[in-house]
Design a protein around this motif. Structure first.
Motif, PDB file in Angstrom:
ATOM      1  N   CYS A  80      -6.756   2.438   1.611  1.00  0.00           N
ATOM      2  CA  CYS A  80      -6.980   2.032   0.227  1.00  0.00           C
ATOM      3  C   CYS A  80      -8.308   2.631  -0.215  1.00  0.00           C
ATOM      4  N   PHE A  81      -8.387   3.009  -1.485  1.00  0.00           N
ATOM      5  CA  PHE A  81      -9.640   3.565  -1.985  1.00  0.00           C
ATOM      6  C   PHE A  81     -10.785   2.588  -1.776  1.00  0.00           C
ATOM      7  N   PHE A  82     -11.891   3.129  -1.292  1.00  0.00           N
ATOM      8  CA  PHE A  82     -13.137   2.381  -1.169  1.00  0.00           C
ATOM      9  C   PHE A  82     -14.246   3.354  -1.556  1.00  0.00           C
ATOM     10  N   VAL A 139      -8.868  -3.727  -1.607  1.00  0.00           N
ATOM     11  CA  VAL A 139      -9.463  -3.062  -0.458  1.00  0.00           C
ATOM     12  C   VAL A 139      -9.679  -4.036   0.691  1.00  0.00           C
ATOM     13  N   SER A 163      -7.680   4.517  -9.095  1.00  0.00           N
ATOM     14  CA  SER A 163      -6.891   3.602  -9.917  1.00  0.00           C
ATOM     15  C   SER A 163      -6.351   4.307 -11.158  1.00  0.00           C
ATOM     16  N   TYR A 166       0.813  -1.206   0.000  1.00  0.00           N
ATOM     17  CA  TYR A 166       0.000   0.000   0.000  1.00  0.00           C
ATOM     18  C   TYR A 166       0.854   1.267   0.000  1.00  0.00           C
ATOM     19  N   TYR A 215     -12.563  -7.100  -5.203  1.00  0.00           N
ATOM     20  CA  TYR A 215     -12.255  -6.232  -4.064  1.00  0.00           C
ATOM     21  C   TYR A 215     -11.023  -6.710  -3.297  1.00  0.00           C
ATOM     22  N   SER A 255     -12.588   6.536  -9.125  1.00  0.00           N
ATOM     23  CA  SER A 255     -11.667   5.753  -8.311  1.00  0.00           C
ATOM     24  C   SER A 255     -10.332   6.465  -8.237  1.00  0.00           C
ATOM     25  N   GLY A 313     -10.324  -0.886  -5.473  1.00  0.00           N
ATOM     26  CA  GLY A 313      -9.104  -0.292  -4.925  1.00  0.00           C
ATOM     27  C   GLY A 313      -7.824  -0.683  -5.613  1.00  0.00           C
TER      28      GLY A 313
END
Length: 350
Positions: free
Chosen positions: A337-339, A327, A93, A3, A324, A91, A47
């Motif tokens: 982490c992106f959620f 995440v 990403s 991460y 997923y 997102s 994520g």
């Protein structure tokens, strides 16, 4: 380290999880559709640091099957732009695309070559079929090779315009570029065959042409097969030597897979079986690499990074099973982490 952000040119990935390029065989006339929109968009919602779009033909005859994706015209690029815009808007990403030409392994369905009236004449560096039962491919002339270099360049230009952050050139798995690299599939006697320098020439010309379409806002990866598991074939020593040249030609990462060029090659498959190839290329060529191949567990991926065996973790089947993955892993170890904010009520705090 999973991460921890990493940069390639000006492209920063928020984490080291990457969705590996995987063919979906779901296009008509090379065109992305709603399936692809959901398929790639869902992994961004999960994520994943980088989403890699599947092998995408730079010309119609460059596809593996009639249902593979293409980017040889602007209409195809516009369909892909819908996906890149969604990923960027919804997102954290980044998204890349793998530019490819299947060569002698094209015009197939379910790994079987289809009749030429349903497919096309395949091409290769030499008139050697992948399997003895298949049609003999057309050996490319030097002029035809130059035209293919231009096709890769044109495809890269369309990909940049469509909003992709990373371009990957597919030089692995027995497809056209790999066919040039290997002395077992390339027995040419001109400037594209014979010596190591000649056999890598096509790839280097493609790299240089693609780089002309890029700037610091779009990074360049190259996927290679670290070995083809065949005596006197393309091997790990060759891959290390190639990676050194690729670094000199402004390639940002070497994506190290294996196999695919020799029918019936014996491959011992186990968890992380290709990681040593990535590690050796990374350490001996001093270039960033990714690890790929039966990496399914968070701690397995973290250990690869901690031991300096790779810089990114490419995940294939596991991320098909679990969009997923990234995440959920962050929940497990308490990392950011992106959620999707729409899903906040389901977020697990450490």
């Amino acid at each position: 380290m999973l991460y921890t952000p990493i940069k390639f040119r000006n492209v920063e990935l928020k984490n080291r999880w990457v969705m590996s390029p995987m063919c979906m065989y779901s296009c008509e006339n090379g065109m992305a559709n709603d399936f692809h929109f959901v398929h790639y968009g869902s992994r961004a919602q999960g994520g994943t640091g980088l989403i890699m779009v599947e092998a995408t033909g730079v010309e119609p005859q460059g596809r593996i099957t009639n249902h593979c994706m293409g980017i040889w015209n602007d209409e195809q690029a516009e369909k892909l732009q819908r996906i890149t815009e969604f990923v960027h808007r919804n997102s954290e990403s980044k998204i890349g695309i793998q530019l490819a030409h299947a060569g002698r392994k094209g015009s197939t369905w379910k790994n079987i070559q289809i009749p030429i009236e349903e497919g096309w004449e395949t091409v290769a560096p030499s008139s050697i079929p992948y399997h003895p039962s298949e049609r003999i491919p057309h050996a490319l002339s030097a002029d035809e090779i130059k035209e293919l270099v231009q096709s890769f360049k044109n495809a890269a230009g369309r990909a940049v315009k469509a909003g992709f952050d990373i371009i990957e050139i597919h030089g692995a798995h027995g497809y056209l570029i790999h066919q040039f690299l290997s002395p077992l599939s390339n027995i040419r006697t001109d400037e594209y065959g014979g010596s190591f320098e000649n056999r890598i020439r096509f790839l280097i010309e493609v790299v240089d042409a693609v780089n002309e379409e890029l700037n610091q806002d779009t990074a360049l990866f190259v996927r290679i097969s670290g070995t083809e598991y065949a005596e006197n074939g393309w091997d790990l020593e060759s891959s290390v030597a190639l990676a050194k040249v690729l670094k000199e030609h402004a390639v940002d990462l070497v994506d190290v897979s294996s196999g695919g060029n020799i029918h019936g090659a014996k491959i011992s498959v186990f968890d992380g079986y290709q990681v040593p190839f990535a590690a050796r290329v990374r350490n001996e060529a001093s270039v960033k690499t990714c690890a790929v191949g039966l990496i399914t567990e968070l701690h397995q991926a973290e250990e690869i990074l901690q031991q300096g065996e790779a810089d990114l973790i490419f995940v294939a089947r596991e991320i098909l099973r679990n969009p997923y993955l990234a995440v959920q892993g962050s929940f497990e170890i308490g990392e950011d982490c992106f959620f999707p904010p729409q899903y906040d009520r389901a977020k697990i705090s450490s």
